[in-house]
Scaffold this motif. Structure first.
Motif, PDB file in Angstrom:
ATOM      1  N   ASN A 153       0.812  -1.209   0.000  1.00  0.00           N
ATOM      2  CA  ASN A 153       0.000   0.000   0.000  1.00  0.00           C
ATOM      3  C   ASN A 153       0.851   1.267   0.000  1.00  0.00           C
ATOM      4  O   ASN A 153       0.447   2.286  -0.572  1.00  0.00           O
ATOM      5  CB  ASN A 153      -0.957  -0.007   1.193  1.00  0.00           C
ATOM      6  CG  ASN A 153      -2.200  -0.835   0.937  1.00  0.00           C
ATOM      7  OD1 ASN A 153      -3.158  -0.377   0.326  1.00  0.00           O
ATOM      8  ND2 ASN A 153      -2.164  -2.083   1.390  1.00  0.00           N
ATOM      9  N   VAL A 154       2.027   1.214   0.606  1.00  0.00           N
ATOM     10  CA  VAL A 154       2.935   2.356   0.541  1.00  0.00           C
ATOM     11  C   VAL A 154       3.378   2.591  -0.898  1.00  0.00           C
ATOM     12  O   VAL A 154       3.393   3.726  -1.395  1.00  0.00           O
ATOM     13  CB  VAL A 154       4.155   2.133   1.459  1.00  0.00           C
ATOM     14  CG1 VAL A 154       5.249   3.156   1.151  1.00  0.00           C
ATOM     15  CG2 VAL A 154       3.746   2.244   2.925  1.00  0.00           C
ATOM     16  N   VAL A 155       3.711   1.519  -1.607  1.00  0.00           N
ATOM     17  CA  VAL A 155       4.191   1.633  -2.982  1.00  0.00           C
ATOM     18  C   VAL A 155       3.079   2.108  -3.923  1.00  0.00           C
ATOM     19  O   VAL A 155       3.313   2.950  -4.812  1.00  0.00           O
ATOM     20  CB  VAL A 155       4.757   0.283  -3.468  1.00  0.00           C
ATOM     21  CG1 VAL A 155       5.076   0.335  -4.957  1.00  0.00           C
ATOM     22  CG2 VAL A 155       6.006  -0.082  -2.673  1.00  0.00           C
ATOM     23  N   LEU A 156       1.865   1.598  -3.727  1.00  0.00           N
ATOM     24  CA  LEU A 156       0.771   1.889  -4.659  1.00  0.00           C
ATOM     25  C   LEU A 156      -0.079   3.088  -4.234  1.00  0.00           C
ATOM     26  O   LEU A 156      -0.979   3.484  -4.980  1.00  0.00           O
ATOM     27  CB  LEU A 156      -0.136   0.661  -4.798  1.00  0.00           C
ATOM     28  CG  LEU A 156       0.509  -0.609  -5.379  1.00  0.00           C
ATOM     29  CD1 LEU A 156      -0.488  -1.754  -5.375  1.00  0.00           C
ATOM     30  CD2 LEU A 156       1.026  -0.349  -6.785  1.00  0.00           C
ATOM     31  N   TRP A 157       0.181   3.654  -3.074  1.00  0.00           N
ATOM     32  CA  TRP A 157      -0.688   4.684  -2.523  1.00  0.00           C
ATOM     33  C   TRP A 157      -0.876   5.864  -3.480  1.00  0.00           C
ATOM     34  O   TRP A 157      -2.007   6.278  -3.750  1.00  0.00           O
ATOM     35  CB  TRP A 157      -0.129   5.166  -1.187  1.00  0.00           C
ATOM     36  CG  TRP A 157      -1.038   6.105  -0.449  1.00  0.00           C
ATOM     37  CD1 TRP A 157      -0.942   7.460  -0.363  1.00  0.00           C
ATOM     38  CD2 TRP A 157      -2.195   5.745   0.310  1.00  0.00           C
ATOM     39  NE1 TRP A 157      -1.962   7.974   0.403  1.00  0.00           N
ATOM     40  CE2 TRP A 157      -2.749   6.940   0.835  1.00  0.00           C
ATOM     41  CE3 TRP A 157      -2.827   4.522   0.601  1.00  0.00           C
ATOM     42  CZ2 TRP A 157      -3.888   6.958   1.630  1.00  0.00           C
ATOM     43  CZ3 TRP A 157      -3.969   4.540   1.402  1.00  0.00           C
ATOM     44  CH2 TRP A 157      -4.473   5.740   1.895  1.00  0.00           C
ATOM     45  N   GLY A 158       0.206   6.409  -3.973  1.00  0.00           N
ATOM     46  CA  GLY A 158       0.108   7.565  -4.864  1.00  0.00           C
ATOM     47  C   GLY A 158      -0.594   7.258  -6.169  1.00  0.00           C
ATOM     48  O   GLY A 158      -1.569   7.935  -6.533  1.00  0.00           O
ATOM     49  N   PRO A 159      -0.151   6.251  -6.906  1.00  0.00           N
ATOM     50  CA  PRO A 159      -0.773   5.957  -8.205  1.00  0.00           C
ATOM     51  C   PRO A 159      -2.232   5.536  -8.134  1.00  0.00           C
ATOM     52  O   PRO A 159      -2.960   5.676  -9.119  1.00  0.00           O
ATOM     53  CB  PRO A 159       0.093   4.809  -8.751  1.00  0.00           C
ATOM     54  CG  PRO A 159       1.399   4.934  -8.050  1.00  0.00           C
ATOM     55  CD  PRO A 159       1.064   5.436  -6.688  1.00  0.00           C
ATOM     56  N   LEU A 160      -2.699   5.004  -6.998  1.00  0.00           N
ATOM     57  CA  LEU A 160      -4.082   4.519  -6.925  1.00  0.00           C
ATOM     58  C   LEU A 160      -5.112   5.641  -6.913  1.00  0.00           C
ATOM     59  O   LEU A 160      -6.271   5.429  -7.294  1.00  0.00           O
ATOM     60  CB  LEU A 160      -4.271   3.641  -5.676  1.00  0.00           C
ATOM     61  CG  LEU A 160      -3.743   2.216  -5.774  1.00  0.00           C
ATOM     62  CD1 LEU A 160      -3.834   1.519  -4.427  1.00  0.00           C
ATOM     63  CD2 LEU A 160      -4.491   1.417  -6.832  1.00  0.00           C
ATOM     64  N   VAL A 204      -1.986  -3.521  -9.128  1.00  0.00           N
ATOM     65  CA  VAL A 204      -0.891  -2.893  -9.876  1.00  0.00           C
ATOM     66  C   VAL A 204      -1.418  -2.306 -11.178  1.00  0.00           C
ATOM     67  O   VAL A 204      -1.040  -1.200 -11.590  1.00  0.00           O
ATOM     68  CB  VAL A 204       0.229  -3.921 -10.147  1.00  0.00           C
ATOM     69  CG1 VAL A 204       1.246  -3.373 -11.143  1.00  0.00           C
ATOM     70  CG2 VAL A 204       0.919  -4.291  -8.836  1.00  0.00           C
ATOM     71  N   ASP A 205      -2.330  -3.017 -11.821  1.00  0.00           N
ATOM     72  CA  ASP A 205      -2.932  -2.514 -13.057  1.00  0.00           C
ATOM     73  C   ASP A 205      -3.774  -1.270 -12.781  1.00  0.00           C
ATOM     74  O   ASP A 205      -3.746  -0.296 -13.553  1.00  0.00           O
ATOM     75  CB  ASP A 205      -3.786  -3.607 -13.691  1.00  0.00           C
ATOM     76  CG  ASP A 205      -4.434  -3.145 -14.987  1.00  0.00           C
ATOM     77  OD1 ASP A 205      -3.704  -2.831 -15.935  1.00  0.00           O
ATOM     78  OD2 ASP A 205      -5.686  -3.098 -15.037  1.00  0.00           O
ATOM     79  N   ALA A 206      -4.535  -1.284 -11.668  1.00  0.00           N
ATOM     80  CA  ALA A 206      -5.347  -0.118 -11.317  1.00  0.00           C
ATOM     81  C   ALA A 206      -4.484   1.092 -11.019  1.00  0.00           C
ATOM     82  O   ALA A 206      -4.917   2.240 -11.192  1.00  0.00           O
ATOM     83  CB  ALA A 206      -6.225  -0.442 -10.106  1.00  0.00           C
ATOM     84  N   ALA A 207      -3.235   0.832 -10.596  1.00  0.00           N
ATOM     85  CA  ALA A 207      -2.309   1.926 -10.313  1.00  0.00           C
ATOM     86  C   ALA A 207      -1.608   2.425 -11.568  1.00  0.00           C
ATOM     87  O   ALA A 207      -0.784   3.344 -11.495  1.00  0.00           O
ATOM     88  CB  ALA A 207      -1.272   1.473  -9.284  1.00  0.00           C
ATOM     89  N   GLY A 208      -1.894   1.806 -12.713  1.00  0.00           N
ATOM     90  CA  GLY A 208      -1.360   2.304 -13.975  1.00  0.00           C
ATOM     91  C   GLY A 208      -0.235   1.503 -14.572  1.00  0.00           C
ATOM     92  O   GLY A 208       0.356   1.911 -15.579  1.00  0.00           O
ATOM     93  N   THR A 209       0.088   0.344 -13.997  1.00  0.00           N
ATOM     94  CA  THR A 209       1.165  -0.494 -14.535  1.00  0.00           C
ATOM     95  C   THR A 209       0.601  -1.844 -14.953  1.00  0.00           C
ATOM     96  O   THR A 209       0.153  -2.623 -14.105  1.00  0.00           O
ATOM     97  CB  THR A 209       2.277  -0.711 -13.495  1.00  0.00           C
ATOM     98  OG1 THR A 209       2.799   0.541 -13.087  1.00  0.00           O
ATOM     99  CG2 THR A 209       3.394  -1.572 -14.076  1.00  0.00           C
ATOM    100  N   ARG A 210       0.591  -2.120 -16.231  1.00  0.00           N
ATOM    101  CA  ARG A 210       0.074  -3.396 -16.750  1.00  0.00           C
ATOM    102  C   ARG A 210       1.236  -4.254 -17.220  1.00  0.00           C
ATOM    103  O   ARG A 210       1.986  -3.877 -18.117  1.00  0.00           O
ATOM    104  CB  ARG A 210      -0.910  -3.159 -17.893  1.00  0.00           C
ATOM    105  CG  ARG A 210      -1.452  -4.449 -18.530  1.00  0.00           C
ATOM    106  CD  ARG A 210      -2.557  -4.128 -19.509  1.00  0.00           C
ATOM    107  NE  ARG A 210      -3.790  -3.798 -18.826  1.00  0.00           N
ATOM    108  CZ  ARG A 210      -4.842  -4.632 -18.724  1.00  0.00           C
ATOM    109  NH1 ARG A 210      -4.780  -5.841 -19.274  1.00  0.00           N
ATOM    110  NH2 ARG A 210      -5.925  -4.267 -18.105  1.00  0.00           N
ATOM    111  N   LEU A 211       1.370  -5.410 -16.604  1.00  0.00           N
ATOM    112  CA  LEU A 211       2.442  -6.332 -16.962  1.00  0.00           C
ATOM    113  C   LEU A 211       2.083  -7.104 -18.232  1.00  0.00           C
ATOM    114  O   LEU A 211       0.897  -7.286 -18.545  1.00  0.00           O
ATOM    115  CB  LEU A 211       2.688  -7.311 -15.818  1.00  0.00           C
ATOM    116  CG  LEU A 211       3.096  -6.695 -14.470  1.00  0.00           C
ATOM    117  CD1 LEU A 211       3.232  -7.790 -13.419  1.00  0.00           C
ATOM    118  CD2 LEU A 211       4.389  -5.914 -14.602  1.00  0.00           C
ATOM    119  N   PRO A 212       3.077  -7.581 -18.980  1.00  0.00           N
ATOM    120  CA  PRO A 212       2.794  -8.422 -20.157  1.00  0.00           C
ATOM    121  C   PRO A 212       2.014  -9.672 -19.749  1.00  0.00           C
ATOM    122  O   PRO A 212       2.328 -10.305 -18.740  1.00  0.00           O
ATOM    123  CB  PRO A 212       4.193  -8.785 -20.674  1.00  0.00           C
ATOM    124  CG  PRO A 212       5.085  -7.707 -20.142  1.00  0.00           C
ATOM    125  CD  PRO A 212       4.527  -7.312 -18.823  1.00  0.00           C
TER     126      PRO A 212
END
Length: 267
Positions: A153-160, A204-212
């Motif tokens: 949650n610390v890592v994803l807090w901003g982008p979410l 992670v996808d909701a935070a704007g990063t979509r993995l292959p």
């Protein structure tokens, strides 16, 4: 009364003794169709298969005949259990919530995403209640998952963005479920971990990063998680059974000691 199924596994290592792997074939077919639909971006196949995943496992589970206690911690199988299978319990309720969540997440838009998250929150809470009634999770595992929850949650807090608080609450329940699953069995522990991985990928996808291969990764881990958790729950001992055995052995030993003392007194 129908004989209860033992907790040991069949040679196939997947289903309880007395049940055949054929009972899981419909789920396997639905899983393959869903993965093909995701891989080919075929929404029709996804609508046909995804809503069936949890219900097919629920149907299999209710036929598994796993004993259920009459009350928390009693360890005694219910005498009113249906002859056709097991009674509806907290884990089964979780599969119902998961079905609703799967349908909601087939729809597009943030409202549908939040509804799906709410339904899966109900699933996680139901699983937690069922698992913790069975056995408490190991404290080191619980601590590890809470640390993971905080870091993620610390890592994803901003982008979410606006999803921060909903994700914060849901991810806490998810981590608690994964920890609680570790108290059931090793199989359930793997299933809980895979469930967390699947939903972490969504976060992670909701935070704007979509993995292959995002879609296939999410669905394959989710399908494996449901399968492992359900088969683990079907083969788990009834809550409190080990404690009851210990009390019974202790009571029996006490009776033997009292009888021996009485014999010595008479002689």
């Amino acid at each position: 009364m129908r004989r209860l199924l033992p907790a040991r596994l069949t040679p196939a290592g997947l289903v309880p003794a007395g049940l055949t792997p054929l009972g899981l074939v419909p789920f396997g077919v639905a899983a393959v169709v869903e993965l093909v639909g995701v891989a080919t971006d075929n929404i029709v196949l996804q609508w046909l298969a995804k809503p069936l995943l949890a219900p097919l496992l629920l149907l299999w589970l209710l036929r598994s005949g796993r004993p259920r206690p009459d009350r928390l911690g009693s360890g005694r199988p219910s005498s009113s259990r249906s002859r056709s299978g097991r009674r509806f319990d907290g884990f089964a309720l979780g599969l119902v919530f998961a079905t609703g969540g799967d349908v909601a997440l087939l729809l597009s838009g943030e409202p549908a995403f939040l509804v799906g998250m709410g339904l899966f929150l109900g699933a996680q809470i139901s699983f937690i209640v069922a698992f913790t009634r069975h056995r408490r999770p190991p404290l080191p595992v619980l601590g590890g998952y809470l640390v993971l929850w905080a870091l993620a949650n610390v890592v994803l807090w901003g982008p979410l963005g606006d999803l921060r608080l909903p994700v914060l609450g849901y991810s806490l329940a998810l981590c608690l479920m994964a920890a609680a699953a570790a108290g059931v069995s090793a199989r359930a522990a793997v299933g809980g971990a895979l469930f967390l991985v699947s939903d972490l990928l969504i976060g992670v996808d909701a935070a704007g990063t979509r993995l292959p291969g995002h879609g296939l990764l999410v669905m394959s881990t989710y399908i494996a998680a449901l399968l492992l958790l359900t088969t683990a729950w079907a083969t788990a001992d009834a809550p409190g059974r080990d404690e009851d055995r210990g009390r019974s052995r202790g009571a029996g030993a006490g009776k033997v000691r009292v009888a021996s003392a009485g014999d010595r007194a008479e002689s």
